[in-house]
Design a protein around this motif. Sequence first.
Motif, PDB file in Angstrom:
ATOM      1  N   CYS A 198       0.871  -1.175   0.000  1.00 23.58           N
ATOM      2  CA  CYS A 198       0.000   0.000   0.000  1.00 23.58           C
ATOM      3  C   CYS A 198       0.909   1.227   0.000  1.00 23.58           C
ATOM      4  N   ASN A 199       1.059   1.850  -1.174  1.00 26.19           N
ATOM      5  CA  ASN A 199       2.070   2.886  -1.364  1.00 26.19           C
ATOM      6  C   ASN A 199       1.573   4.307  -1.188  1.00 26.19           C
ATOM      7  N   ALA A 200       0.272   4.508  -1.222  1.00 30.44           N
ATOM      8  CA  ALA A 200      -0.253   5.870  -1.324  1.00 30.44           C
ATOM      9  C   ALA A 200      -1.439   6.079  -0.393  1.00 30.44           C
ATOM     10  N   LEU A 201      -1.583   7.337   0.049  1.00 29.01           N
ATOM     11  CA  LEU A 201      -2.649   7.706   0.975  1.00 29.01           C
ATOM     12  C   LEU A 201      -3.050   9.150   0.719  1.00 29.01           C
ATOM     13  N   ALA A 202      -4.352   9.421   0.730  1.00 24.02           N
ATOM     14  CA  ALA A 202      -4.836  10.789   0.567  1.00 24.02           C
ATOM     15  C   ALA A 202      -6.140  10.965   1.328  1.00 24.02           C
ATOM     16  N   THR A 213      -6.514   5.031  -0.813  1.00 25.61           N
ATOM     17  CA  THR A 213      -5.217   4.365  -0.803  1.00 25.61           C
ATOM     18  C   THR A 213      -4.900   3.850  -2.202  1.00 25.61           C
ATOM     19  N   GLY A 214      -3.619   3.694  -2.488  1.00 29.97           N
ATOM     20  CA  GLY A 214      -3.187   3.130  -3.758  1.00 29.97           C
ATOM     21  C   GLY A 214      -2.167   2.046  -3.507  1.00 29.97           C
ATOM     22  N   SER A 215      -2.117   1.061  -4.397  1.00 29.96           N
ATOM     23  CA  SER A 215      -1.321  -0.129  -4.116  1.00 29.96           C
ATOM     24  C   SER A 215      -0.602  -0.663  -5.344  1.00 29.96           C
ATOM     25  N   ALA A 216       0.408  -1.477  -5.047  1.00 28.30           N
ATOM     26  CA  ALA A 216       1.116  -2.190  -6.105  1.00 28.30           C
ATOM     27  C   ALA A 216       0.238  -3.247  -6.761  1.00 28.30           C
ATOM     28  N   ASP A 217      -0.930  -3.515  -6.192  1.00 34.87           N
ATOM     29  CA  ASP A 217      -1.854  -4.481  -6.802  1.00 34.87           C
ATOM     30  C   ASP A 217      -2.658  -3.865  -7.949  1.00 34.87           C
ATOM     31  N   ALA A 236      -6.403   0.395 -11.940  1.00 36.32           N
ATOM     32  CA  ALA A 236      -5.498   1.264 -12.680  1.00 36.32           C
ATOM     33  C   ALA A 236      -4.747   0.460 -13.730  1.00 36.32           C
ATOM     34  N   SER A 237      -4.032   1.167 -14.596  1.00 35.99           N
ATOM     35  CA  SER A 237      -3.322   0.519 -15.691  1.00 35.99           C
ATOM     36  C   SER A 237      -1.976  -0.049 -15.257  1.00 35.99           C
ATOM     37  N   ASP A 238      -1.523   0.286 -14.046  1.00 39.54           N
ATOM     38  CA  ASP A 238      -0.253  -0.217 -13.525  1.00 39.54           C
ATOM     39  C   ASP A 238      -0.246  -0.015 -12.013  1.00 39.54           C
ATOM     40  N   GLU A 239       0.883  -0.306 -11.380  1.00 41.96           N
ATOM     41  CA  GLU A 239       0.993  -0.085  -9.947  1.00 41.96           C
ATOM     42  C   GLU A 239       0.698   1.377  -9.624  1.00 41.96           C
ATOM     43  N   VAL A 240      -0.048   1.598  -8.553  1.00 40.24           N
ATOM     44  CA  VAL A 240      -0.435   2.955  -8.167  1.00 40.24           C
ATOM     45  C   VAL A 240       0.592   3.485  -7.161  1.00 40.24           C
ATOM     46  N   ASN A 241       1.309   4.534  -7.581  1.00 40.02           N
ATOM     47  CA  ASN A 241       2.327   5.139  -6.723  1.00 40.02           C
ATOM     48  C   ASN A 241       1.805   6.293  -5.898  1.00 40.02           C
ATOM     49  N   ALA A 242       0.703   6.910  -6.330  1.00 37.48           N
ATOM     50  CA  ALA A 242       0.189   8.086  -5.637  1.00 37.48           C
ATOM     51  C   ALA A 242      -1.301   8.237  -5.896  1.00 37.48           C
ATOM     52  N   VAL A 243      -2.005   8.812  -4.926  1.00 37.89           N
ATOM     53  CA  VAL A 243      -3.432   9.094  -5.069  1.00 37.89           C
ATOM     54  C   VAL A 243      -3.725  10.491  -4.540  1.00 37.89           C
ATOM     55  N   ALA A 244      -4.804  11.086  -5.043  1.00 39.40           N
ATOM     56  CA  ALA A 244      -5.277  12.388  -4.561  1.00 39.40           C
ATOM     57  C   ALA A 244      -6.793  12.399  -4.664  1.00 39.40           C
ATOM     58  N   LEU A 245      -7.445  13.039  -3.695  1.00 41.74           N
ATOM     59  CA  LEU A 245      -8.898  13.126  -3.660  1.00 41.74           C
ATOM     60  C   LEU A 245      -9.369  14.560  -3.863  1.00 41.74           C
ATOM     61  N   PHE A 246     -10.543  14.698  -4.496  1.00 40.79           N
ATOM     62  CA  PHE A 246     -11.239  15.974  -4.506  1.00 40.79           C
ATOM     63  C   PHE A 246     -11.458  16.415  -3.056  1.00 40.79           C
ATOM     64  N   PRO A 247     -11.494  17.711  -2.783  1.00 44.14           N
ATOM     65  CA  PRO A 247     -11.796  18.168  -1.418  1.00 44.14           C
ATOM     66  C   PRO A 247     -13.083  17.579  -0.858  1.00 44.14           C
ATOM     67  N   ASN A 248     -14.093  17.360  -1.727  1.00 48.18           N
ATOM     68  CA  ASN A 248     -15.356  16.780  -1.239  1.00 48.18           C
ATOM     69  C   ASN A 248     -15.386  15.255  -1.325  1.00 48.18           C
ATOM     70  N   GLY A 249     -14.292  14.654  -1.759  1.00 50.10           N
ATOM     71  CA  GLY A 249     -14.194  13.199  -1.807  1.00 50.10           C
ATOM     72  C   GLY A 249     -14.889  12.544  -2.981  1.00 50.10           C
ATOM     73  N   GLU A 250     -15.401  13.320  -3.930  1.00 52.74           N
ATOM     74  CA  GLU A 250     -16.190  12.742  -5.018  1.00 52.74           C
ATOM     75  C   GLU A 250     -15.391  12.489  -6.295  1.00 52.74           C
ATOM     76  N   GLY A 251     -14.097  12.794  -6.271  1.00 54.75           N
ATOM     77  CA  GLY A 251     -13.220  12.508  -7.407  1.00 54.75           C
ATOM     78  C   GLY A 251     -11.899  11.967  -6.909  1.00 54.75           C
TER      79      GLY A 251
END
Length: 367
Positions: A198-202, A213-217, A236-251
Motif C-alpha cells: 500500500c504505497n499511497a494515501l490521501a 489508498t493506492g497499491s502495487a496491486d 489502474a493501468s499499472d501499480e499505483v504510486n500516488a493518489v489524490a482526492l477531490f476536497p469533497n471526496g467525489e473525485g
Amino acid sequence: MHGERDAAASDLNSGCLHFRSMAKAALQAKVNALTDLSMIECIDRCKATLEYANPPEPLWNKDLKGHTQKVYDVSFSSDCTHVATAGQEGLVFVTNVYTGLKTAKPCKASFVMACALNSNAKLVATGGMENTITMTSIATPLEPTTKKQMTGHEGYISKLAFIDDGQLLSTSGDGLAILWDVQTGQQKSVFSGHFGDCNALALAADKPGIFATGSADRTARVWDVRTGKCTRTFEASDEVNAVALFPNGEGLATGNDNGQTHFFCVKSNALVGTGKPKNLKIRCMSIAIGRSGRYTYAGMTTGQMLVADTFAPGKWKLIKAHENYLSAMSIARDGATMVTGSYDSMAKVWTGGDGIITRASGNPSGP
C-alpha cells in the motif's frame, strides 16, 4: 347542441394557446432585455474564462534547503502555514512556508519514508523502513521529544496523515491502512483489502472521514473511517504510486508506475479519463489536486511536473520543477501554496496555480 359546445371548447383552447404563446414571447423578451449575450456567446466566454485544457502553471516561490539527500515526503499542517519534509539522511525539518524559516530543531528519524504534521505543527509523526511510527513533540523547538512509538504494521510505513489532532492514518508495505488513536497509541481500525504494498494515501480535505489508498496491486480504494469499509475500488493501468482526492471526496486521481494518470468519478464509480506524457519511460511518483478540483498536478521521474485538466487528463503540459525524481507533493488545505520534494535533495514552494493564491513571500520568477 353538441356542435356549439365543441366549437366553444375549440375557441377556448385556441385562446389558451394564443395566451400561452404571448406570455412565453413576453417572458423571452424580458430575458433578452436582461441578457447581453446569446447562449453561444455565453458558452464561448465561459470557455475563454476557464481556459479549457490550458491549465495555469504554478510559479516557483522559494527553495526549502537543509536536506543533503533524497526528499521522500512532504506534508502540510492543517493550519496551512507549516510543512514537514523527510529526507534520506534521516532528518525531518519543519518549516514555515511563508518565511522559509525552520521552526524547530530537525527530528531524527532513521530510514524515514513518511511524515505528517498535526494542526498547529507541534507534533510530528514519522515512519519508514523500521515498520514503526514515531510521534515527536516539537512544542519546545530546540528539544524535540519522542512521545510514543506505535507498532502494528508488518511492513515499511509508506504514508502518514492526521485526520485530526486525535487520529492518525498510516499505510504500509503489508498492504494495510491503520487508524491510530494519537493519545493512547492504540489501533482504532484496520483497513484491509489490498493484495500488494500500500504505497499511497490521501484525505478528502473537506471530508476527512473519507480517504483513499493506492497499491502495487494496481488498484486504488476509497474508504469510510466511520464504517471501516471500502466504498469503491478502481482498477489502474499499472501499480499505483500516488493518489489524490477531490476536497469533497467525489473525485479520485491516481499516479501510476507506467506514467499514466487516471481520474475517476467516485459517485458514478467510473473512469473519466487518462493522461500520459509522450515519454514512454517516464513514471508518475506523486500527485495532487488543486483546491478547486479544476487542475491536477503530478510529479514525474524526470523531475518535471505534469499539469493537467482534471476532467480531460489527456490535455496536459510539462514544466521543469526539479533535477531528479519529483517524489512528493502536497497542497495546503486552503489552496494557497504547494510544496514539492525531490531526489535532488530540494523541497520547493510554489504559488499561482489553480486555486493557489500568490500570497507567500519570495521571488516568483522561478528557477
